[in-house]
Design a protein around this motif. Sequence first.
Motif, PDB file in Angstrom:
ATOM      1  N   ALA A  82       0.824  -1.212   0.000  1.00 16.13           N
ATOM      2  CA  ALA A  82       0.000   0.000   0.000  1.00 16.13           C
ATOM      3  C   ALA A  82       0.854   1.255   0.000  1.00 16.13           C
ATOM      4  CB  ALA A  82      -0.931  -0.002   1.211  1.00 16.13           C
ATOM      5  N   VAL A  83       1.913   1.264   0.804  1.00 11.76           N
ATOM      6  CA  VAL A  83       2.799   2.426   0.846  1.00 11.76           C
ATOM      7  C   VAL A  83       3.424   2.659  -0.527  1.00 11.76           C
ATOM      8  CG1 VAL A  83       4.990   3.273   1.783  1.00 11.76           C
ATOM      9  CG2 VAL A  83       3.264   2.294   3.318  1.00 11.76           C
ATOM     10  N   ALA A  84       3.926   1.584  -1.140  1.00  9.58           N
ATOM     11  CA  ALA A  84       4.551   1.726  -2.459  1.00  9.58           C
ATOM     12  C   ALA A  84       3.552   2.199  -3.511  1.00  9.58           C
ATOM     13  CB  ALA A  84       5.173   0.396  -2.886  1.00  9.58           C
ATOM     14  N   LEU A  85       2.366   1.599  -3.524  1.00 13.18           N
ATOM     15  CA  LEU A  85       1.371   1.939  -4.540  1.00 13.18           C
ATOM     16  C   LEU A  85       0.807   3.345  -4.331  1.00 13.18           C
ATOM     17  CD1 LEU A  85      -0.473  -1.493  -4.665  1.00 13.18           C
ATOM     18  CD2 LEU A  85       0.845  -0.469  -6.533  1.00 13.18           C
ATOM     19  N   ALA A  86       0.551   3.717  -3.087  1.00  9.83           N
ATOM     20  CA  ALA A  86      -0.039   5.033  -2.828  1.00  9.83           C
ATOM     21  C   ALA A  86       0.954   6.151  -3.117  1.00  9.83           C
ATOM     22  CB  ALA A  86      -0.534   5.112  -1.387  1.00  9.83           C
ATOM     23  N   ILE A  87       2.189   6.005  -2.635  1.00  4.33           N
ATOM     24  CA  ILE A  87       3.182   7.042  -2.901  1.00  4.33           C
ATOM     25  C   ILE A  87       3.490   7.108  -4.391  1.00  4.33           C
ATOM     26  CG2 ILE A  87       5.578   7.758  -2.505  1.00  4.33           C
ATOM     27  CD1 ILE A  87       5.324   6.645   0.322  1.00  4.33           C
ATOM     28  N   GLY A  88       3.619   5.956  -5.017  1.00  8.53           N
ATOM     29  CA  GLY A  88       3.841   5.936  -6.464  1.00  8.53           C
ATOM     30  C   GLY A  88       2.685   6.552  -7.226  1.00  8.53           C
ATOM     31  N   GLY A  89       1.458   6.260  -6.789  1.00  6.87           N
ATOM     32  CA  GLY A  89       0.287   6.825  -7.455  1.00  6.87           C
ATOM     33  C   GLY A  89       0.215   8.330  -7.319  1.00  6.87           C
ATOM     34  N   CYS A  90       0.501   8.843  -6.134  1.00  5.97           N
ATOM     35  CA  CYS A  90       0.514  10.297  -5.938  1.00  5.97           C
ATOM     36  C   CYS A  90       1.616  10.950  -6.757  1.00  5.97           C
ATOM     37  CB  CYS A  90       0.704  10.622  -4.450  1.00  5.97           C
ATOM     38  SG  CYS A  90      -0.720  10.229  -3.420  1.00  5.97           S
ATOM     39  N   TRP A  91       2.739  10.291  -6.856  1.00  2.00           N
ATOM     40  CA  TRP A  91       3.871  10.779  -7.641  1.00  2.00           C
ATOM     41  C   TRP A  91       3.481  10.902  -9.115  1.00  2.00           C
ATOM     42  CZ3 TRP A  91       9.261   7.910  -7.355  1.00  2.00           C
ATOM     43  CH2 TRP A  91      10.250   8.761  -7.853  1.00  2.00           C
ATOM     44  N   VAL A  92       2.845   9.855  -9.634  1.00  2.00           N
ATOM     45  CA  VAL A  92       2.407   9.866 -11.037  1.00  2.00           C
ATOM     46  C   VAL A  92       1.349  10.943 -11.258  1.00  2.00           C
ATOM     47  CG1 VAL A  92       1.162   8.536 -12.793  1.00  2.00           C
ATOM     48  CG2 VAL A  92       2.991   7.453 -11.468  1.00  2.00           C
ATOM     49  N   ALA A  93       0.409  11.052 -10.322  1.00  3.30           N
ATOM     50  CA  ALA A  93      -0.662  12.041 -10.466  1.00  3.30           C
ATOM     51  C   ALA A  93      -0.126  13.463 -10.458  1.00  3.30           C
ATOM     52  CB  ALA A  93      -1.683  11.858  -9.342  1.00  3.30           C
ATOM     53  N   ALA A  94       0.946  13.692  -9.691  1.00  3.56           N
ATOM     54  CA  ALA A  94       1.499  15.045  -9.578  1.00  3.56           C
ATOM     55  C   ALA A  94       2.424  15.416 -10.724  1.00  3.56           C
ATOM     56  CB  ALA A  94       2.260  15.180  -8.259  1.00  3.56           C
ATOM     57  N   ALA A  95       2.862  14.433 -11.502  1.00  4.33           N
ATOM     58  CA  ALA A  95       3.860  14.695 -12.544  1.00  4.33           C
ATOM     59  C   ALA A  95       3.421  15.751 -13.562  1.00  4.33           C
ATOM     60  CB  ALA A  95       4.233  13.397 -13.251  1.00  4.33           C
ATOM     61  N   PRO A  96       2.187  15.707 -14.099  1.00  3.51           N
ATOM     62  CA  PRO A  96       1.792  16.749 -15.069  1.00  3.51           C
ATOM     63  C   PRO A  96       1.801  18.148 -14.458  1.00  3.51           C
ATOM     64  CG  PRO A  96       0.303  14.861 -15.181  1.00  3.51           C
ATOM     65  CD  PRO A  96       1.159  14.671 -13.968  1.00  3.51           C
TER      66      PRO A  96
END
Length: 199
Positions: free
Chosen positions: A178-192
């Motif tokens: 969950a930590v890996a997926l959530a942080i990774g997901g927020c990272w991807v969402a913030a990239a644009p």
Amino acid sequence: MIASPTAARAAAVGAGAATTVTLGLTLPADDGPSAFDTAVAEPVRDAVSPAAAHWLVAPSNGPVVLILLLAACAWFAVRGQWWRAATMLVVPEVALAVNTWVLKPLWDRQLHDYLAYPSGHTVHLVAVATTFACLVTGARTRIAVAVLTLLALAASAAGMIELGYHHPTDVLGGAAAAVALAIGGCWVAAAPRFRRDRR
């Protein structure tokens, strides 16, 4: 030297993923408990009654996690932070879907009549908390979220172990995933947004 936010995120994602994989590699071929599972589960079962366990698992129950998710979305929405509200809504659900459709079949740990590793209830709870911590501003709020999440996770883990819903490694693997997926997901969402701000 202080690590950059990007390096810190990458380290957290890597650590969560590595922990999930490492624990997965320790799972017995017969899907039974590992030596670690037995060592943790026995004292938990001695200390926790079935009646108490039903209360302890409450923080990880679907309706409770859904309420927490919607409350976190509302936190950002009432402040007009619509990107954060949308990210809060999407990232934990994507994490849960990845766990359900990719990670569980990959590890194929059977318990009763379902796939147990990583624990889906744990993934959902920890993904909601981690996503909120990633998006909220203020160190004190993040610390409070971390402390409350650890307490809720400890209670839920004890309840799930006593009731036989999960082995300890299922819960630990779920939290790490969950930590890996959530942080990774927020990272991807913030990239644009990050790229747009740099222009």
